[in-house]
Scaffold this active site. Structure first.
Site, PDB file in Angstrom:
ATOM      1  CE  LYS A 181      27.674 -69.161  20.614  1.00 27.24           C
ATOM      2  NZ  LYS A 181      27.924 -68.810  22.020  1.00 27.24           N
ATOM      3  CD  GLU A 256      11.367 -68.237  17.277  1.00 21.68           C
ATOM      4  OE1 GLU A 256      10.875 -67.148  17.635  1.00 21.68           O
ATOM      5  OE2 GLU A 256      10.698 -69.136  16.752  1.00 21.68           O
ATOM      6  CB  CYS A 290      12.037 -63.000  23.465  1.00 17.57           C
ATOM      7  SG  CYS A 290      11.172 -64.550  23.733  1.00 17.57           S
ATOM      8  CD  GLU A 391      14.513 -57.454  23.088  1.00 16.60           C
ATOM      9  OE1 GLU A 391      15.544 -57.551  22.397  1.00 16.60           O
ATOM     10  OE2 GLU A 391      13.765 -58.424  23.328  1.00 16.60           O
TER      11      GLU A 391
HETATM   12  P1  NAD Z   1      22.705 -62.228  21.354  1.00 12.35           P
HETATM   13  O1  NAD Z   1      22.186 -61.952  19.991  1.00 12.35           O
HETATM   14  O2  NAD Z   1      23.737 -61.332  21.911  1.00 12.35           O
HETATM   15  O3  NAD Z   1      23.322 -63.703  21.445  1.00 12.35           O
HETATM   16  C1  NAD Z   1      22.589 -64.839  21.093  1.00 12.35           C
HETATM   17  C2  NAD Z   1      23.538 -65.950  20.723  1.00 12.35           C
HETATM   18  O4  NAD Z   1      24.248 -65.571  19.551  1.00 12.35           O
HETATM   19  C3  NAD Z   1      24.604 -66.261  21.775  1.00 12.35           C
HETATM   20  O5  NAD Z   1      24.855 -67.638  21.821  1.00 12.35           O
HETATM   21  C4  NAD Z   1      25.829 -65.520  21.249  1.00 12.35           C
HETATM   22  O6  NAD Z   1      27.034 -66.076  21.684  1.00 12.35           O
HETATM   23  C5  NAD Z   1      25.642 -65.715  19.758  1.00 12.35           C
HETATM   24  N1  NAD Z   1      26.327 -64.718  18.915  1.00 12.35           N
HETATM   25  C6  NAD Z   1      26.719 -63.478  19.245  1.00 12.35           C
HETATM   26  N2  NAD Z   1      27.328 -62.892  18.181  1.00 12.35           N
HETATM   27  C7  NAD Z   1      27.300 -63.783  17.174  1.00 12.35           C
HETATM   28  C8  NAD Z   1      27.752 -63.775  15.825  1.00 12.35           C
HETATM   29  N3  NAD Z   1      28.387 -62.714  15.306  1.00 12.35           N
HETATM   30  N4  NAD Z   1      27.538 -64.868  15.059  1.00 12.35           N
HETATM   31  C9  NAD Z   1      26.878 -65.939  15.566  1.00 12.35           C
HETATM   32  N5  NAD Z   1      26.448 -66.024  16.844  1.00 12.35           N
HETATM   33  C10 NAD Z   1      26.648 -64.950  17.637  1.00 12.35           C
HETATM   34  O7  NAD Z   1      21.414 -62.286  22.298  1.00 12.35           O
HETATM   35  P2  NAD Z   1      21.370 -62.475  23.869  1.00 12.35           P
HETATM   36  O8  NAD Z   1      21.811 -61.200  24.509  1.00 12.35           O
HETATM   37  O9  NAD Z   1      22.032 -63.742  24.265  1.00 12.35           O
HETATM   38  O10 NAD Z   1      19.808 -62.678  24.115  1.00 12.35           O
HETATM   39  C11 NAD Z   1      18.912 -61.626  24.217  1.00 12.35           C
HETATM   40  C12 NAD Z   1      18.117 -61.471  22.927  1.00 12.35           C
HETATM   41  O11 NAD Z   1      17.528 -62.724  22.567  1.00 12.35           O
HETATM   42  C13 NAD Z   1      16.956 -60.505  23.083  1.00 12.35           C
HETATM   43  O12 NAD Z   1      16.857 -59.702  21.939  1.00 12.35           O
HETATM   44  C14 NAD Z   1      15.761 -61.433  23.205  1.00 12.35           C
HETATM   45  O13 NAD Z   1      14.536 -60.828  22.845  1.00 12.35           O
HETATM   46  C15 NAD Z   1      16.147 -62.534  22.277  1.00 12.35           C
HETATM   47  N6  NAD Z   1      15.389 -63.748  22.579  1.00 12.35           N
HETATM   48  C16 NAD Z   1      14.461 -64.157  21.680  1.00 12.35           C
HETATM   49  C17 NAD Z   1      13.681 -65.273  21.949  1.00 12.35           C
HETATM   50  C18 NAD Z   1      12.646 -65.749  20.976  1.00 12.35           C
HETATM   51  O14 NAD Z   1      12.246 -66.904  21.065  1.00 12.35           O
HETATM   52  N7  NAD Z   1      12.183 -64.926  20.057  1.00 12.35           N
HETATM   53  C19 NAD Z   1      13.874 -65.988  23.143  1.00 12.35           C
HETATM   54  C20 NAD Z   1      14.849 -65.529  24.039  1.00 12.35           C
HETATM   55  C21 NAD Z   1      15.612 -64.421  23.742  1.00 12.35           C
END
Ligand code: NAD
Length: 501
Positions: A181, A256, A290, A391
């Site tokens: 997803k 992650e 990230c 962040e």
């Molecule tokens: P997010 O947590 O809003 O969403 C991530 C994913 O989770 C999306 O697919 C979203 O649809 C899904 N999601 C949202 N709510 C959910 C729920 N209740 N249950 C299950 N899935 C759910 O994050 P984002 O805004 O898409 O991405 C930014 C964040 O990701 C930042 O904090 C960034 O640091 C982190 N990030 C981490 C890495 C890493 O490798 N450590 C890499 C890229 C991004």
């Protein structure tokens, strides 16, 4: 400025077929550089998720997949790598349209993605069990490593295919099947990936892509009873929810999550290289990574000169059409993300930070329809301020100074996060001392933002749980079975426990 194209209608990929969502609803996908809707993404629901898991499980249990040798799995992964390489430009264009990141950045990512599939293709047939030496020699004890079953992959919007690849390459090589997803904001490239995957020759159901919102589809996926593992990339708050959901089925997770990474410049460093590294750490990809080096610590003796030069350079960064090779920084990916950046800059100035560069949207009318924000440098920051602890995920750098190595280690580690850190120094001993002292999953010395399939990646503290990449990552998608074979004809007393050592 960005060419107008017809709006694209995507379908989900389930059981080897491209299908409409069961509720016939779609999400608009907007180009962040122009504000124009460019695609409709299926808004999946419970029925679609159930279908995807059933297809993945059926495939996992099928003769076609379960009896495929690891060598043949490796061959398919290599074929996938070749197909991805051929389609790199198309995939890069798709991601740029979806998340606004520079085309040259996304093309760079698409060109390296195949190497992840090649790396794990090479590992697929090198997974070995062990023979356990027991005191009782009539018992032959060995271990088998077996796949987990269906792996659910949930990904963030910033580098959708690269993030999915970190998960899928290892999970597939280990013999699992997948329900993916992507983020609702950037789903298109995962669906384009599915088209390429479909041509490679994997059995139907090996990969299933369900799109939709996180709070609905993501939530259902992370607590689905057919998920044998959930591997998640996203924000820490969502990561916690996913872990709680998965725990309801005692399903394992890899998380992650976010970061607030320190980039530390000592006076003895090659300062030109350090400046380029600091810029790349925070302004490349508009800070939407990230691993963004969002906290800069500069040794006091060189701070004024170093910061002045950095500010000059930040003011020269060219914002614009992410498809243009001259552009250095694109827009934020979503209106919510732009508002978050503005909110944090306001919080910082309210707490006493001083804007040294940027701190606002650009006034260039050419950029008015896009979600642009100027590269921003904040001085007068203390590490306890929210801007230094939370962040932002945008082009906002907090600058602080230090006098000693001990002091900067304390400051750098004073964070709930521990994803990455950068050190700039020409003192070899110091570089190794610092690398050990910093609480971060990745430490870069005299470089920043580099990675390779063989190099483990993941976070300390609230930046995550588990590791991706590297040899060990394949074992995270497997479970170990211990087999004990009695080779003697001895008849046991059924009422006593027998120890083998
Ligand atoms: P997010 O947590 O809003 O969403 C991530 C994913 O989770 C999306 O697919 C979203 O649809 C899904 N999601 C949202 N709510 C959910 C729920 N209740 N249950 C299950 N899935 C759910 O994050 P984002 O805004 O898409 O991405 C930014 C964040 O990701 C930042 O904090 C960034 O640091 C982190 N990030 C981490 C890495 C890493 O490798 N450590 C890499 C890229 C991004």
């Amino acid at each position: 400025m960005v060419q107008k194209t017809a709006i694209k209608h995507y379908q989900m990929y389930i059981g080897g077929e491209f299908v409409d969502p069961s509720n016939s609803e779609y999400i608009e996908s907007t180009n962040p550089a122009t504000g124009e809707i460019w695609a409709y993404i299926p808004k999946g629901g419970k029925e679609d998720v159930d279908r995807a898991f059933k297809a993945a499980r059926q495939c996992y249990e099928s003769e076609e997949w379960s009896s495929l040798s690891p060598t043949k799995r490796g061959k398919l992964l290599r074929k996938l790598a070749e197909a991805l390489e051929k389609n790199a430009e198309h995939l890069a264009r798709t991601e740029t349209q979806d998340n606004g990141k520079l085309y040259k950045e996304m093309l760079g990512q698409m060109m390296i993605i195949p190497s992840w599939y090649e790396y794990y293709a090479g590992l697929a047939d090198k997974v070995e069990g062990t023979v356990i030496p027991l005191d009782r020699q009539s018992v032959f004890n060995y271990t088998l490593r077996e796949p987990l079953g269906v792996v659910a992959c949930i990904t963030a919007w910033n580098s959708p295919l690269l993030i999915a690849t970190f998960k899928m390459a290892a999970a597939l090589a280990a013999g699992n099947t997948i329900v993916l997803k992507p983020s609702e904001f950037t789903s298109a490239s995962s669906l384009e990936f599915a088209r390429i995957f479909n041509e490679v020759g994997f059995p139907p159901g090996t990969l299933n892509v369900v799109t939709g919102y996180g709070h609905s589809v993501g939530d259902i996926i992370s607590k689905h009873s057919l998920a044998n593992k959930v591997t998640f990339t996203g924000g820490p708050e969502t990561g916690r929810k996913v872990a709680v959901n998965a725990a309801s089925n005692l399903t394992g997770v890899t998380l992650e999550l976010g970061g607030k990474s320190p980039n530390i410049v000592f006076a003895d460093a090659n300062l030109d290289a350090a400046e380029a590294g600091v810029i790349s750490g925070i302004f490349a990809a508009s800070g939407q990574t990230c691993i963004a080096g969002s906290r800069l610590f500069v040794e006091r003796s060189i701070a004024d000169e170093f910061i002045d030069s950095l500010v000059r350079r930040a003011k020269e960064i060219r914002l614009g059409n992410p498809m243009s090779p001259d552009t250095q920084m694109g827009p934020a990916a979503t209106p919510a993300q732009l508002m978050k950046i503005e909110k944090y800059v306001n919080i910082a100035t309210d707490e006493g930070a001083r804007v040294l560069a940027g701190g606002e949207r650009p006034c260039d009318p050419e950029l008015s329809k896009g979600l642009f924000y100027l590269p921003t440098i904040l001085g007068n920051v203390r590490n306890s301020m929210r801007i230094a602890q939370e962040e932002v995920f945008g082009p906002v750098l907090s600058v602080m100074t230090f006098d000693t190595e001990e002091e900067v280690v304390k400051l750098a580690n004073d964070s709930e996060f521990g994803l990455a850190a950068g050190i700039w120094t020409n003192d070899l001993n110091r570089s190794h001392r610092m690398a050990r002292a910093l609480e971060a999953g990745t430490v870069w010395v005299n470089t920043y933002r580099t990675s390779a399939p063989g190099s483990p990646f993941g976070g300390y503290k609230n930046s995550g749980l588990g590791r991706e990449m590297g040899i060990d990552a394949i074992y995270d998608f497997m479970q170990t079975k211990s087999v004990l074979v009695e080779l003697s004809d001895e008849i046991r007393d059924p009422f006593t426990v027998r120890t083998l050592n």
